[in-house]
Design a protein around this motif. Sequence first.
Motif, PDB file in Angstrom:
ATOM      1  N   LYS A 162      11.382  52.116  60.482  1.00  0.00           N
ATOM      2  CA  LYS A 162      12.600  51.449  60.858  1.00  0.00           C
ATOM      3  C   LYS A 162      12.328  51.025  62.613  1.00  0.00           C
ATOM      4  O   LYS A 162      13.076  50.122  62.954  1.00  0.00           O
ATOM      5  CB  LYS A 162      13.770  52.044  60.787  1.00  0.00           C
ATOM      6  N   GLY A 163      11.595  51.843  63.257  1.00  0.00           N
ATOM      7  CA  GLY A 163      11.315  51.679  64.476  1.00  0.00           C
ATOM      8  C   GLY A 163      10.058  52.341  65.066  1.00  0.00           C
ATOM      9  O   GLY A 163       9.614  53.547  64.537  1.00  0.00           O
ATOM     10  N   GLU A 164       9.535  52.081  66.261  1.00  0.00           N
ATOM     11  CA  GLU A 164       8.314  52.533  66.738  1.00  0.00           C
ATOM     12  C   GLU A 164       8.006  52.212  68.243  1.00  0.00           C
ATOM     13  O   GLU A 164       8.572  51.021  68.609  1.00  0.00           O
ATOM     14  CB  GLU A 164       6.961  52.081  66.033  1.00  0.00           C
ATOM     15  N   GLY A 165       7.786  53.190  68.975  1.00  0.00           N
ATOM     16  CA  GLY A 165       7.519  52.821  70.409  1.00  0.00           C
ATOM     17  C   GLY A 165       7.667  54.259  71.368  1.00  0.00           C
ATOM     18  O   GLY A 165       8.047  55.257  70.825  1.00  0.00           O
ATOM     19  N   THR A 166       7.842  53.972  72.624  1.00  0.00           N
ATOM     20  CA  THR A 166       8.196  55.194  73.594  1.00  0.00           C
ATOM     21  C   THR A 166       9.616  55.011  73.395  1.00  0.00           C
ATOM     22  O   THR A 166      10.336  54.106  72.833  1.00  0.00           O
ATOM     23  CB  THR A 166       7.682  54.550  74.954  1.00  0.00           C
ATOM     24  N   LEU A 167      10.241  56.322  74.182  1.00  0.00           N
ATOM     25  CA  LEU A 167      11.634  56.335  74.039  1.00  0.00           C
ATOM     26  C   LEU A 167      12.207  55.310  74.433  1.00  0.00           C
ATOM     27  O   LEU A 167      13.021  54.571  74.215  1.00  0.00           O
ATOM     28  CB  LEU A 167      12.212  57.509  74.738  1.00  0.00           C
ATOM     29  N   GLN A 168      11.693  54.583  75.843  1.00  0.00           N
ATOM     30  CA  GLN A 168      12.363  53.471  76.521  1.00  0.00           C
ATOM     31  C   GLN A 168      12.277  52.157  75.554  1.00  0.00           C
ATOM     32  O   GLN A 168      13.149  51.594  75.366  1.00  0.00           O
ATOM     33  CB  GLN A 168      11.655  53.386  77.690  1.00  0.00           C
ATOM     34  N   GLU A 169      11.216  52.293  74.856  1.00  0.00           N
ATOM     35  CA  GLU A 169      11.226  50.891  73.964  1.00  0.00           C
ATOM     36  C   GLU A 169      11.924  51.113  72.796  1.00  0.00           C
ATOM     37  O   GLU A 169      12.699  49.889  72.552  1.00  0.00           O
ATOM     38  CB  GLU A 169       9.670  50.643  73.380  1.00  0.00           C
ATOM     39  N   LEU A 170      12.355  52.086  72.235  1.00  0.00           N
ATOM     40  CA  LEU A 170      13.365  52.435  71.310  1.00  0.00           C
ATOM     41  C   LEU A 170      14.683  52.197  71.824  1.00  0.00           C
ATOM     42  O   LEU A 170      15.341  51.394  71.094  1.00  0.00           O
ATOM     43  CB  LEU A 170      13.017  53.778  70.789  1.00  0.00           C
ATOM     44  N   ARG A 171      14.861  52.633  73.068  1.00  0.00           N
ATOM     45  CA  ARG A 171      16.306  52.535  73.713  1.00  0.00           C
ATOM     46  C   ARG A 171      16.405  50.842  73.696  1.00  0.00           C
ATOM     47  O   ARG A 171      17.581  50.414  73.407  1.00  0.00           O
ATOM     48  CB  ARG A 171      16.176  52.932  75.095  1.00  0.00           C
ATOM     49  N   SER A 172      15.416  49.949  74.088  1.00  0.00           N
ATOM     50  CA  SER A 172      15.438  48.489  74.189  1.00  0.00           C
ATOM     51  C   SER A 172      15.869  48.066  72.605  1.00  0.00           C
ATOM     52  O   SER A 172      16.557  47.201  72.709  1.00  0.00           O
ATOM     53  CB  SER A 172      14.402  48.324  74.716  1.00  0.00           C
ATOM     54  N   GLN A 173      15.106  48.331  71.525  1.00  0.00           N
ATOM     55  CA  GLN A 173      15.216  47.942  70.355  1.00  0.00           C
ATOM     56  C   GLN A 173      16.763  48.191  69.886  1.00  0.00           C
ATOM     57  O   GLN A 173      17.344  47.249  69.370  1.00  0.00           O
ATOM     58  CB  GLN A 173      14.280  48.794  69.502  1.00  0.00           C
ATOM     59  N   VAL A 174      17.359  49.338  70.001  1.00  0.00           N
ATOM     60  CA  VAL A 174      18.794  49.467  69.775  1.00  0.00           C
ATOM     61  C   VAL A 174      19.869  49.031  70.617  1.00  0.00           C
ATOM     62  O   VAL A 174      21.088  49.076  70.680  1.00  0.00           O
ATOM     63  CB  VAL A 174      18.937  50.961  69.331  1.00  0.00           C
ATOM     64  N   ARG A 175      19.379  48.595  71.933  1.00  0.00           N
ATOM     65  CA  ARG A 175      20.232  48.301  73.093  1.00  0.00           C
ATOM     66  C   ARG A 175      21.002  49.225  73.528  1.00  0.00           C
ATOM     67  O   ARG A 175      22.101  48.940  73.476  1.00  0.00           O
ATOM     68  CB  ARG A 175      20.991  47.002  72.778  1.00  0.00           C
ATOM     69  N   LEU A 176      20.509  50.536  73.798  1.00  0.00           N
ATOM     70  CA  LEU A 176      21.300  51.645  74.326  1.00  0.00           C
ATOM     71  C   LEU A 176      20.526  52.324  75.172  1.00  0.00           C
ATOM     72  O   LEU A 176      19.658  52.965  74.726  1.00  0.00           O
ATOM     73  CB  LEU A 176      21.541  52.609  72.702  1.00  0.00           C
ATOM     74  N   PRO A 177      20.663  51.927  76.436  1.00  0.00           N
ATOM     75  CA  PRO A 177      19.806  52.057  77.663  1.00  0.00           C
ATOM     76  C   PRO A 177      19.704  53.557  77.988  1.00  0.00           C
ATOM     77  O   PRO A 177      18.840  54.274  78.437  1.00  0.00           O
ATOM     78  CB  PRO A 177      20.146  51.396  78.670  1.00  0.00           C
TER      79      PRO A 177
END
Length: 264
Positions: free
Chosen positions: A221-236
Amino acid sequence: MTEPEATAPAQPLRVDHLQVAYGEVVAVGDLSISVREGEIYGLIGSNGAGKTSAIKAIMGLLTPRKGTVHVFGKDPVTNGILTRALTGYVPEVSILYDALTPREYLEFVASVRRLEGFRERLVDFASALQIEGEMDRAISTLSNGTRQKVLLVSSLLHQPRLLILDEPFNSLDPRSVRIMKDLLGAYVRGGKRSILFSTHTMEVAEKLCQRVGVLDRGVLKGEGTLQELRSQVRLPDATLEDIFLELTTDREQLSQIVDRLEAA
């Protein structure tokens, strides 16, 4: 044309469009991930998400229905001896020879792998994990936590280039978890060794892993660094637990269930 195995032989792990099924039941639908040199990659998901099935396919213990797995450029099904020489594996359920002692078991593992000069490392591991007093007791008499420590030591004894760990902290006490987190972080620090770390414990994955893949019912459902995943779900400011729930949960449905339980 150059075969995939020859194009990137140094890449520890590459999984492309993996599907694992048990008869009509699809455990992993379409999984594509890679583990880079010098990183800890976390594969996170709830119980039943497909993590263990994916790992068994990566280890060559299951033949995928579709897709490919390459461990250092080699197929683990057709090149099992080579790939297992380069990997260390801790399964979700510990499998040990109960009639042996930890010392006998670990010396057996060392002999199979033709290791020399391992006994000093063995003493250090036993001391760090506080199992010196259990090294000469039958494995059948040991607690689940101590058995798990023996399994972790066996996976690290030959200093593999790739560690594949499926819920490795099961049954461990907080002190041992902390020691193992520090040890695994140091293990990849030189940049030549890597870890695939499967867990459903979000706090551990958030602190330990450089990149994370979120697996839900066999689908990434998602992949990346913590920061990239935060961007994906739009929750900084989201934690990994927040991100996981956002990617895998119907929040409105969950809220309704909680409300009904509170009213019951």
